[in-house]
Scaffold this active site. Structure first.
Site, PDB file in Angstrom:
ATOM      1  N   LYS A   1      28.201  -6.197   8.824  1.00  0.00           N
ATOM      2  CA  LYS A   1      26.945  -6.945   8.979  1.00  0.00           C
ATOM      3  C   LYS A   1      27.536  -8.396   9.857  1.00  0.00           C
ATOM      4  O   LYS A   1      28.262  -8.768  10.158  1.00  0.00           O
ATOM      5  CB  LYS A   1      26.587  -7.823   7.868  1.00  0.00           C
ATOM      6  CG  LYS A   1      25.440  -6.966   7.089  1.00  0.00           C
ATOM      7  CD  LYS A   1      24.903  -7.655   5.913  1.00  0.00           C
ATOM      8  CE  LYS A   1      23.665  -7.006   5.385  1.00  0.00           C
ATOM      9  NZ  LYS A   1      23.002  -7.797   4.245  1.00  0.00           N
TER      10      LYS A   1
ATOM     11  N   GLU B   1      13.147  -5.094  -9.160  1.00  0.00           N
ATOM     12  CA  GLU B   1      12.283  -5.749  -9.568  1.00  0.00           C
ATOM     13  C   GLU B   1      11.826  -5.533 -11.199  1.00  0.00           C
ATOM     14  O   GLU B   1      11.656  -6.449 -12.071  1.00  0.00           O
ATOM     15  CB  GLU B   1      11.174  -6.145  -8.851  1.00  0.00           C
ATOM     16  CG  GLU B   1      11.468  -6.568  -7.552  1.00  0.00           C
ATOM     17  CD  GLU B   1      11.993  -5.818  -6.382  1.00  0.00           C
ATOM     18  OE1 GLU B   1      12.138  -6.395  -5.278  1.00  0.00           O
ATOM     19  OE2 GLU B   1      12.017  -4.366  -6.706  1.00  0.00           O
TER      20      GLU B   1
ATOM     21  N   ARG C   1       5.394  -4.543  -7.364  1.00  0.00           N
ATOM     22  CA  ARG C   1       6.081  -3.259  -8.263  1.00  0.00           C
ATOM     23  C   ARG C   1       6.176  -3.583  -9.822  1.00  0.00           C
ATOM     24  O   ARG C   1       6.552  -2.677 -10.540  1.00  0.00           O
ATOM     25  CB  ARG C   1       7.423  -3.267  -7.778  1.00  0.00           C
ATOM     26  CG  ARG C   1       7.650  -3.067  -6.105  1.00  0.00           C
ATOM     27  CD  ARG C   1       8.995  -3.012  -5.859  1.00  0.00           C
ATOM     28  NE  ARG C   1       8.808  -2.222  -4.397  1.00  0.00           N
ATOM     29  CZ  ARG C   1      10.062  -1.551  -4.093  1.00  0.00           C
ATOM     30  NH1 ARG C   1      11.339  -1.966  -4.590  1.00  0.00           N
ATOM     31  NH2 ARG C   1       9.988  -0.506  -3.171  1.00  0.00           N
TER      32      ARG C   1
END
Length: 623
Positions: free
Chosen positions: A281, A365, A393
């Site tokens: 990253k 979630e 969700r």
């Protein structure tokens, strides 16, 4: 002219030398850095996936071969290589390029995204449709390791074992090791399995065996079984192999030549294959390499000085974190839960101060809410901090695991209302509409930090499900000194009674209503009513404030269908008020709002003060 300037489609990559590809990778990183530092966006993951994206587009033939990027936030290189570099400066801007993949934007985006965990399911569907249609094209799903904390990924993997499926999954591992096979031996075996000489030798041996009359095919099968047995003795099978997938890797994601070799090998397999790629990253920009979490998603910043990680900004997210820390200091039952959004939801300080009561569950979630319900069932006070868009969700969990069981829980909804930059998949405009249908729920939408603290203080002592929703960014400044409080709402009179117009609104957009009234310059006797508790509504108090009012203007930064404004209008109709009052609702009628700055988004919805003022003038003229 740069090499990138000459790339109009992925076909232009195929004739480039590896030296030119290295130059191109640098040019891509520079273009991404320049654009994101001006416009904001997702930086670290895009810098890390440059060479991997180049290799994918050289080995496969998009758009005929379809590339599905999980979440889509790491799609910047893909966009630059698929004919969108001239528009790239408009990234995340009004009428510009989306920060995610978008089917309406390009034929190279076969499936849009914005939420995590959808890629393999979608890619499996695309590959299955190809198979049914007799097409021989490949489908490639590129999935970050973070998405492997999302349960939908495993639901999809469990269905990827069908033979003759031209589906290749690329695991972009840029933070943690998915496989337990680490250490020197694993790296050695990986070097052998992923070397070009190894694949060339393997193919020559297979071809030699195939040519042996009568027993050739049997020898190939026997040697393959023998290789698998030796491999099992030397190193354990990983999760993907146990699920029935062929596994290749891990490979360093910045080595284009080796990546291409492995991707060619993956193409030759007659079943779903997973290629494990390790990327870094922030690669190529040292501040992002050193602090990838800070540079995951950034606003505009100076490239030379970088983002200042020590400078604490005051906004609704940070104030929420402060409120929670203060409560946790004397309330040992407080537990904070987030779904891979610790920094974004303002919970860094809570994590540091109360690590035993802090839970980052990853991009899960649904689990976060039911886990919180379990904490609540054993006398803890769960505070679940999730962005509004991702709360979509957990509708089932909020009903089934919280409301039906009458368990206390606090949902802290960040990024509510219109969200600049991220666009159609991230607008926080649906929550009031669908959450209000949950039995026993209370919803608060504070406009100020003080109202936010009052809302949480109520929630900490309430025995039920409480949602507190707030926007991205800071509290807006204007003169609120003359607002009068009335238990769950505030009101401001711009003249003396009798009042001709009442504006009812809530949240951040209250300031636009205030500014609109200033523009009207006392054109009518106006009362501004600001709701803090938006559901359930105390209609007795509302009715007391609109008594004698002829015109009611309801302003809502949320979808009109099923929203708070429609609920108010419905109550007025049931009370037979429609024949004495004229009501107009200004809310979001087209919820598929693209990316852009807040001013542009507001203007497209009719939310700018001058638009509101003009509409109120017309309303008063119509009666």
């Amino acid at each position: 002219m740069s090499i990138l300037d000459n790339i109009s489609s992925p076909k232009d990559l195929k004739e480039l030398s590896y030296r030119d590809l290295d130059i191109l990778a640098d040019e891509l990183r520079n273009k991404i850095l320049d654009t994101v530092s001006n416009n904001g966006g997702h930086l670290a993951s895009n810098l890390g996936i440059v060479e991997t994206t180049i290799a994918i587009h050289r080995i496969f033939d998009s758009p005929e071969d379809q590339i599905v990027l999980d979440v889509g936030h790491q799609s910047y290189v893909h966009k630059l290589l698929t004919g969108r570099q001239k528009e790239f400066d408009t990234l995340r801007q009004w009428k510009g390029l989306s920060g995610f993949t978008n089917r309406q934007e390009s034929i190279y985006d076969p499936f849009g995204a914005g939420h995590s965990g959808t890629s393999i399911s979608a890619a499996l569907g695309l590959a299955t449709a190809n198979q049914l249609n007799g097409k021989q094209n490949y489908v490639i799903a590129v999935v970050g390791d973070g998405s492997f904390t999302n349960g939908m990924i495993y639901e999809a993997l469990n269905n990827c074992t069908k033979n003759n499926l031209k589906l290749i999954i690329i695991l972009n591992d840029n933070e943690m090791s998915i496989s337990e096979n680490v250490g020197g031996l694993s790296k050695y075996l990986s070097r052998i399995r992923t070397s070009e000489k190894y694949f060339s030798l393997k193919h020559k041996i297979q071809m030699f065996f195939h040519k042996i009359p009568l027993v050739g095919d049997r020898l190939v099968s026997t040697t393959r079984k023998l290789k698998k047995r030796i491999k099992k003795r030397v190193m354990n099978e990983n999760l993907f192999e146990n699920l029935g997938l062929d596994y290749l890797g891990p490979i360093e994601g910045d080595q284009i030549k080796k990546l291409e070799t492995v991707l060619r090998e993956a193409k030759e397999k007659n079943k779903c294959c997973l290629v494990h790629v390790h990327t870094i990253k922030g690669k190529g920009y040292k501040p992002a390499e050193d602090n990838p979490e800070i540079y995951h998603s950034v606003g505009a910043f100076d490239l030379k000085s970088g983002v200042n990680p020590t400078k604490k900004k005051i906004d609704f997210s940070s104030v929420f974190g402060d409120i929670l820390c203060r409560e946790a200091e004397h309330n040992q039952s407080i537990c904070a839960i987030t779904a891979a959004m610790t920094s974004g939801t303002g919970l860094n300080e809570f994590r540091e101060n109360y690590p035993q009561r802090f839970y980052d569950v990853g991009i899960a979630e649904e689990h976060a809410v039911t886990f919180g319900a379990g904490l609540s069932a054993n006398q803890k006070t769960p505070v679940c901090a999730i962005y509004s868009t991702f709360t979509q969700r957990v509708y089932d969990q909020l009903i089934h695991d919280v409301a039906i069981q009458k368990l206390p829980m606090i949902m802290a909804l960040d990024r509510c209302g219109l969200v600049p930059g991220d666009g159609i998949t991230h607008q926080g405009i649906y929550d009031c509409s669908y959450l209000a249908s949950i039995p026993g729920i209370e919803i608060f939408s504070p406009e100020t930090y003080a109202e936010m603290e009052q809302s949480f203080n109520h929630a900490f002592h309430h025995c039920g499900l409480v949602v507190i929703r707030y926007p991205k960014g800071a509290e807006l400044e204007y003169d609120r000194s003359k607002f009068k409080a009335l238990d769950g709402l505030n009101y401001l009179d711009f003249s003396t009674a009798p009042y001709e117009v009442a504006i009812i609104t809530y949240g951040r957009i209250t300031k636009n209503a205030y500014d609109a009234i200033k523009l009207l310059n006392n054109a009518g006797h106006i009362r501004l009513i600001k709701l803090v508790k938006v559901y359930p509504l105390d209609f007795e108090k509302i009715f007391s404030l609109i008594e004698g009012v002829r015109f009611i203007y309801i302003l809502e930064e949320g979808i009109k269908s099923g929203g708070i404004a429609e609920k108010i209008a419905s109550e007025f109709a049931q009370k037979d008020m429609m024949h004495t009052k004229k009501i107009l609702i200004r809310a979001i009628e087209n919820p598929l709002m693209e990316q852009g700055d807040l001013a542009s988004l507001y203007a497209s919805c009719g939310f700018q003060p001058e638009q509101i003022a003009a509409e109120i003038k017309d309303l008063m003229k119509s009666h």
